[in-house]
Write an enzyme that holds these catalytic residues in place. Structure first.
Site, PDB file in Angstrom:
ATOM      1  N   ARG A  40       5.234  -3.595  29.426  1.00  0.00           N
ATOM      2  CA  ARG A  40       5.220  -2.182  29.840  1.00  0.00           C
ATOM      3  C   ARG A  40       5.813  -1.997  31.224  1.00  0.00           C
ATOM      4  O   ARG A  40       6.441  -0.975  31.497  1.00  0.00           O
ATOM      5  CB  ARG A  40       3.793  -1.649  29.845  1.00  0.00           C
ATOM      6  CG  ARG A  40       3.331  -1.337  28.465  1.00  0.00           C
ATOM      7  CD  ARG A  40       2.012  -0.624  28.473  1.00  0.00           C
ATOM      8  NE  ARG A  40       1.660  -0.319  27.097  1.00  0.00           N
ATOM      9  CZ  ARG A  40       0.489   0.122  26.709  1.00  0.00           C
ATOM     10  NH1 ARG A  40      -0.474   0.314  27.588  1.00  0.00           N
ATOM     11  NH2 ARG A  40       0.252   0.378  25.445  1.00  0.00           N
ATOM     12  N   LYS A 201      -8.066   1.731   8.630  1.00  0.00           N
ATOM     13  CA  LYS A 201      -8.791   2.910   8.171  1.00  0.00           C
ATOM     14  C   LYS A 201      -7.916   4.092   7.782  1.00  0.00           C
ATOM     15  O   LYS A 201      -6.981   4.429   8.497  1.00  0.00           O
ATOM     16  CB  LYS A 201      -9.708   3.378   9.285  1.00  0.00           C
ATOM     17  CG  LYS A 201     -10.872   2.472   9.552  1.00  0.00           C
ATOM     18  CD  LYS A 201     -11.784   3.213  10.477  1.00  0.00           C
ATOM     19  CE  LYS A 201     -12.901   2.392  11.038  1.00  0.00           C
ATOM     20  NZ  LYS A 201     -13.385   3.034  12.264  1.00  0.00           N
ATOM     21  N   GLY A 355       1.143   0.176  18.681  1.00  0.00           N
ATOM     22  CA  GLY A 355      -0.084  -0.499  18.270  1.00  0.00           C
ATOM     23  C   GLY A 355       0.146  -1.853  17.629  1.00  0.00           C
ATOM     24  O   GLY A 355       1.012  -2.627  18.052  1.00  0.00           O
ATOM     25  N   GLY A 378      -1.554   5.487  19.781  1.00  0.00           N
ATOM     26  CA  GLY A 378      -2.195   6.761  19.424  1.00  0.00           C
ATOM     27  C   GLY A 378      -1.233   7.923  19.593  1.00  0.00           C
ATOM     28  O   GLY A 378      -1.175   8.835  18.757  1.00  0.00           O
TER      29      GLY A 378
HETATM   30  P1  AMP Z   1      -5.300  -0.081  12.752  1.00  0.00           P
HETATM   31  O1  AMP Z   1      -5.759  -0.292  14.172  1.00  0.00           O
HETATM   32  O2  AMP Z   1      -6.047   0.945  12.013  1.00  0.00           O
HETATM   33  O3  AMP Z   1      -3.799   0.041  12.642  1.00  0.00           O
HETATM   34  O4  AMP Z   1      -5.692  -1.420  12.003  1.00  0.00           O
HETATM   35  C1  AMP Z   1      -5.203  -2.663  12.341  1.00  0.00           C
HETATM   36  C2  AMP Z   1      -6.164  -3.684  11.832  1.00  0.00           C
HETATM   37  O5  AMP Z   1      -6.296  -3.550  10.433  1.00  0.00           O
HETATM   38  C3  AMP Z   1      -5.716  -5.095  12.085  1.00  0.00           C
HETATM   39  O6  AMP Z   1      -6.579  -5.698  13.003  1.00  0.00           O
HETATM   40  C4  AMP Z   1      -5.828  -5.759  10.709  1.00  0.00           C
HETATM   41  O7  AMP Z   1      -6.446  -7.020  10.749  1.00  0.00           O
HETATM   42  C5  AMP Z   1      -6.693  -4.789   9.936  1.00  0.00           C
HETATM   43  N1  AMP Z   1      -6.458  -4.893   8.495  1.00  0.00           N
HETATM   44  C6  AMP Z   1      -5.281  -4.804   7.857  1.00  0.00           C
HETATM   45  N2  AMP Z   1      -5.446  -4.998   6.548  1.00  0.00           N
HETATM   46  C7  AMP Z   1      -6.757  -5.212   6.335  1.00  0.00           C
HETATM   47  C8  AMP Z   1      -7.550  -5.488   5.176  1.00  0.00           C
HETATM   48  N3  AMP Z   1      -6.992  -5.571   3.975  1.00  0.00           N
HETATM   49  N4  AMP Z   1      -8.870  -5.655   5.346  1.00  0.00           N
HETATM   50  C9  AMP Z   1      -9.433  -5.561   6.560  1.00  0.00           C
HETATM   51  N5  AMP Z   1      -8.737  -5.307   7.704  1.00  0.00           N
HETATM   52  C10 AMP Z   1      -7.413  -5.138   7.579  1.00  0.00           C
END
Ligand code: AMP
Length: 399
Positions: A40, A201, A355, A378
């Protein structure tokens, strides 16, 4: 939000004091303050150097972490100043207070071609409160405000929005590029436009999924969030991640995709495991349904092919969120395959929405093959959701 904003190229900065808001919220050791990744800081250098070359005196400010108004030496920007100093090869003094007498004296005596750094703005509670007096005081240090902290642009704080009440405000080079690439993807994308959504999520990405149903031609879903969609279709998902409160939303999106003629792709096979662990044995599942006692941790080989095919002729690709638990090597194949496929699409505009996907692309060595890696996680999501970002909306519109 208007994506066409004035930038530092459009204004005369010579012999002016410029207040530059950077994003120096760098990964650092919480105890020692040692910076773990200087990306950064390095990314901010072209804007700083340009301003200095044009004869400006540059007063940089940023936040680091969440001190919530309390002076905390572990969140000092001192090591950032040291790092900048060695990159710029010139002194970068850091203030001993935030907008106190030391800041005012340093800024008052700063000459063209010189640079200084204000200590972590969030050491003052007024920063996050967007306090008008604080904003006015910050503005009083300079003649012009330059915003280059995309990662903070979705927050209305003193140093992102408040200060623009009192100073003319334009974009730095980082913001200029975010607006040019992501703004174009929303306004007039080169088609077909494929949006890849992953991560843990659904609930974090509701807005952007809705927006993509209006903008994209194809939506690819992977990662943990895919299981809520599969469950909504009636598939068994074993012990995979699921948000039961989002099942109706997932059903609505599947229905909307059909009505709007948007192709929405979900995994057709998986790499599963009996438990969530780095050492878990990968268990291939060759259809949509995950057996009892197993959780899906990555997309399977057929899904990888399906997704690669969907990307083949894309004109624009936007990707946010890994396809699986890429932190575990045995479950990183899906994420790697998507990163590689995007890296091998010279005809397409490829955008990584910050991210974890940005981290994965960097880790896998594909950074320089992408059109754009957003500097905000974000903020990139909110931008692609079509929301007005306070730190950008307040910049002067281009003529
Ligand atoms: P996000 O911050 O919502 O973009 O989520 C990223 C996180 O989602 C990473 O740390 C991944 O390990 C997790 N992730 C991706 N696929 C899966 C899965 N099938 N089950 C559980 N966690 C997951």
């Amino acid at each position: 939000m208007n994506y066409h904003k004035k930038s530092i190229r459009d204004v005369d900065v010579s012999n002016k004091k410029v207040l530059l808001r950077c994003d120096f919220n760098v990964p650092h050791d919480k105890k020692t303050g040692i910076i773990q990744d200087v990306t950064r800081i390095a990314e901010s250098v072209p804007t700083i150097q340009y301003l200095l070359e044009q004869g400006a005196a540059v007063i940089i400010c940023s936040h680091l972490g969440r001190p919530h108004g309390i002076w905390n030496p572990a969140l000092s920007l001192a090591s950032v100043a040291g790092c900048l100093q060695s990159i710029l090869n010139k002194p970068v003094p850091i203030t001993r207070d935030v907008l106190g007498s030391d800041t005012k004296a340093l800024a008052g005596n700063l000459h063209a071609g010189q640079v200084m750094l204000i200590e972590n703005l969030r050491f003052r509670i007024e920063e996050e409160r967007n306090d008008p007096l604080f904003s006015k005081e910050l503005a009083s240090l300079a003649h012009l405000f330059v915003f280059d902290a995309f990662g903070a642009s979705h927050r209305a704080h003193s140093s992102t929005e408040g200060v623009t009440e009192y100073l003319p405000a334009v974009a730095g080079f980082l913001i200029e590029k975010e607006l040019a690439v992501m703004g174009a993807a929303l306004e007039s994308p080169r088609r077909p436009f494929v949006s890849i959504m992953g991560g843990s999520k659904v609930s974090d990405k509701i807005g952007v999924i809705r927006k993509m149903l209006d903008t994209a031609d194809t939506i690819i879903i992977g990662g943990g969030m895919a299981y809520t969609f599969l469950a909504a279709q009636g598939h068994s998902i074993g012990t995979s991640l699921v948000e039961t409160e989002q099942l109706d939303f997932a059903r609505e999106m599947l229905q909307l995709a059909q009505e709007k003629g948007v192709t929405l792709l979900l995994p057709t096979d998986h790499m599963a495991a009996s438990h969530f662990s780095k050492d878990a044995e990968p268990h291939p599942v060759d259809n949509c349904n995950i057996p009892d006692g197993y959780m899906g941790l990555d997309i399977g080989p057929c899904t990888i092919n399906l997704y690669k095919n969907a990307l083949k002729d894309a004109g624009t690709v936007f990707w946010n969120g890994p396809m699986g638990v890429f932190e575990f090597p045995a479950f990183a194949n899906g994420t790697f395959a998507i990163a590689k496929a995007m890296a091998e699409m010279p005809q397409a505009i490829t955008i990584i929405g910050g991210g974890d996907s940005a981290f994965a692309v960097e880790q896998m060595g594909f950074s320089n093959k992408m059109t754009h890696i957003s500097t905000g996680g974000g903020a990139a999501l909110e931008f692609m959701e079509g929301l007005s970002l306070p730190g950008i909306a307040c910049l002067e519109d281009a003529e």
